[in-house]
Design an enzyme around this catalytic site. Structure first.
Site, PDB file in Angstrom:
ATOM      1  N   CYS A  92       0.931  -1.270  -0.139  1.00 32.03           N
ATOM      2  CA  CYS A  92      -0.010  -0.077   0.068  1.00 32.03           C
ATOM      3  C   CYS A  92       0.939   1.303   0.124  1.00 32.03           C
ATOM      4  O   CYS A  92       1.636   1.626   1.021  1.00 32.03           O
ATOM      5  CB  CYS A  92      -0.949   0.028   1.179  1.00 32.03           C
ATOM      6  N   CYS A 152       0.138   3.885   2.681  1.00 34.76           N
ATOM      7  CA  CYS A 152       0.524   3.511   4.061  1.00 34.76           C
ATOM      8  C   CYS A 152       1.938   3.706   3.996  1.00 34.76           C
ATOM      9  O   CYS A 152       2.510   4.247   5.048  1.00 34.76           O
ATOM     10  CB  CYS A 152       0.542   1.866   4.087  1.00 34.76           C
TER      11      CYS A 152
END
Lengths: 107, 319
Positions: A31, A34
């Site tokens: 991600c 993230c």
């Protein structure tokens, strides 16, 4: 990554039983956002260590907890107090925006 | 004072930085605090950027561009621009931290921001089933039904990606044909998990705590249908990020920053623009990179001109 990792197995002890507010960063390796928010959380954790703990939970390795809290979008940052979710922040945000979201806990 | 500040860290910003740094302009690049690397940070395999015959992951490509820019002396700041003063000879860039940087020239390459549907429940359920990033959130929809809204390359790419996890992917488009490339369309049509719903628009998002369904309306006959989905991925395009320069830089009718012909020159001397923020049409990583080259060369030329003028002015007038 300096922030502590929690797991399905350690969640009850590390998070639910925490005696001060604790924020869990639900994240995954793949991600991009993230990865972007991670150093910002490290910094917030460092600056407000006495008021708020911040830990990470890898959703790939710990699907049980992620599912239990209905995570459908990451990064998801949930603040727990006395074992209950008291604040949800979703999506990578700049540091000032995150600090504003967390003002109740770090202000 | 610096020579050059570059705002933006997508392919346009980093490529401009590579060229400017190699021209010894020692650029400062403002990368943004969480959106650094730009749109490719949210993609998986990039198969159409030249030089990577096996394809490359979007975030890896952007890390390489960043490293290449740094190798030649680009300084990178991971913060957001909150204010820009572009009109004078000295350009001032204010950051979220309060820091102010000054330069003689600026390259503005901020790309574009995802467009929203504009439905009342979209914001409320954002992160609870409504998503703008299939690669971030797709894995949470294993064995579920999801909808992808849109008809361009990104919509079809997201739909194809989501079939890795979801059982059914409804691809909802308000027209009767896609804008996406032929290769993308072939892949989507061949996928048994993708069900295309033409001529339909989303009108409602249902769910208290999280998405439980969406209501779509046929744009031809007005028929309403409820689709039982747990996730909705919005991919209806993006708008150029121009809010920081409103009132300073002229915009084109399409909403992008207006530039002079094939150059990167805006209406203000010393201010150049590159990438998706000037491009209403092509919006590819490779075209953005090329646009970054143009901006760096234009900025270099402009700065050289300033230096020449200063030297000429410094020569005492002959008696």
């Amino acid at each position: 990554m300096s922030t502590k990792e929690v797991t399905d197995a350690s969640f009850a002890d590390d998070v639910l039983a925490s005696d001060k507010p604790i924020m869990v960063d639900f994240w995954a390796e793949w991600c991009g956002p993230c990865r972007a928010v991670s150093p910002i959380l490290d910094k917030i954790a460092e600056e407000h260590a006495e008021k708020l703990s911040i830990v990470k939970l890898n959703v790939d390795d710990n699907p049980e907890t992620a599912m239990k809290y209905g995570i459908t979008s990451i990064p998801a940052m949930y603040v727990f107090k006395d074992g209950e979710v008291v604040k949800r922040v979703i999506g990578a945000k700049p540091k000032p925006a995150l600090e504003a979201d967390l003002a109740d806990f770090i202000g | 004072m610096r020579q050059l500040i570059i705002i933006g860290s997508g392919p346009a910003g980093y490529t401009a930085a590579i060229y400017a740094a190699r021209a010894n302009l020692q650029p400062l690049l403002i990368a943004s605090s969480v959106e650094f690397g730009g749109e490719l940070m949210k993609t998986t395999e990039v198969d159409n950027f030249p030089g990577f015959p096996e394809g490359i992951m979007g975030p890896d490509l952007m890390t390489r561009m960043q490293q290449q820019a740094e190798r030649f002396g680009t300084e990178i700041v991971y913060d957001d621009v909150t204010e820009l003063e572009l009109t004078g000879d000295v350009k001032r860039v204010t950051l979220g931290s309060g820091e102010v940087h000054e330069a003689r020239a600026v390259i503005y390459a901020t790309g574009s921001a995802y467009r929203k549907l504009g439905l009342p429940d979209e914001e409320r359920l954002s992160g609870y089933g409504v998503s703008w990033c299939a690669t971030c959130d797709g894995a949470f929809f294993r064995q579920k039904k999801v909808a992808v809204i849109g008809g361009g390359d990104s919509a079809l790419e997201e739909a194809t990606f989501l079939t890795r996890f979801a059982d059914t992917v409804y691809l909802i488009h308000r027209r009767d044909s896609f804008r996406a490339s032929a290769a993308m369309q072939d892949r989507a049509f061949a996928d048994p998990k993708i069900e295309v719903i033409w001529n339909n628009e989303v009108k409602h998002i249902y769910g208290d705590e999280k998405v439980t369904g969406i209501g779509v309306v046929d744009t031809v006959d007005g028929t309403e249908t409820t689709l039982d989905v747990q996730g909705m991925f919005v991919a209806i395009g993006a708008d150029p990020r121009t809010h920081l320069v409103h009132g300073q830089l002229d915009l084109a009718p399409e909403g992008t920053i207006a530039v002079d012909g094939r150059s990167s020159r805006t209406n203000l001397p010393g201010v150049f623009a590159a990438g998706d923020v000037i491009d209403p049409t092509y919006k590819q990583a490779a075209t953005a990179a090329g646009s970054g080259v143009v901006a760096a060369l234009d900025a270099e030329h402009y700065l050289a001109g300033l230096e020449d003028a200063e030297k000429a002015a410094a020569v005492p007038a002959s008696v």
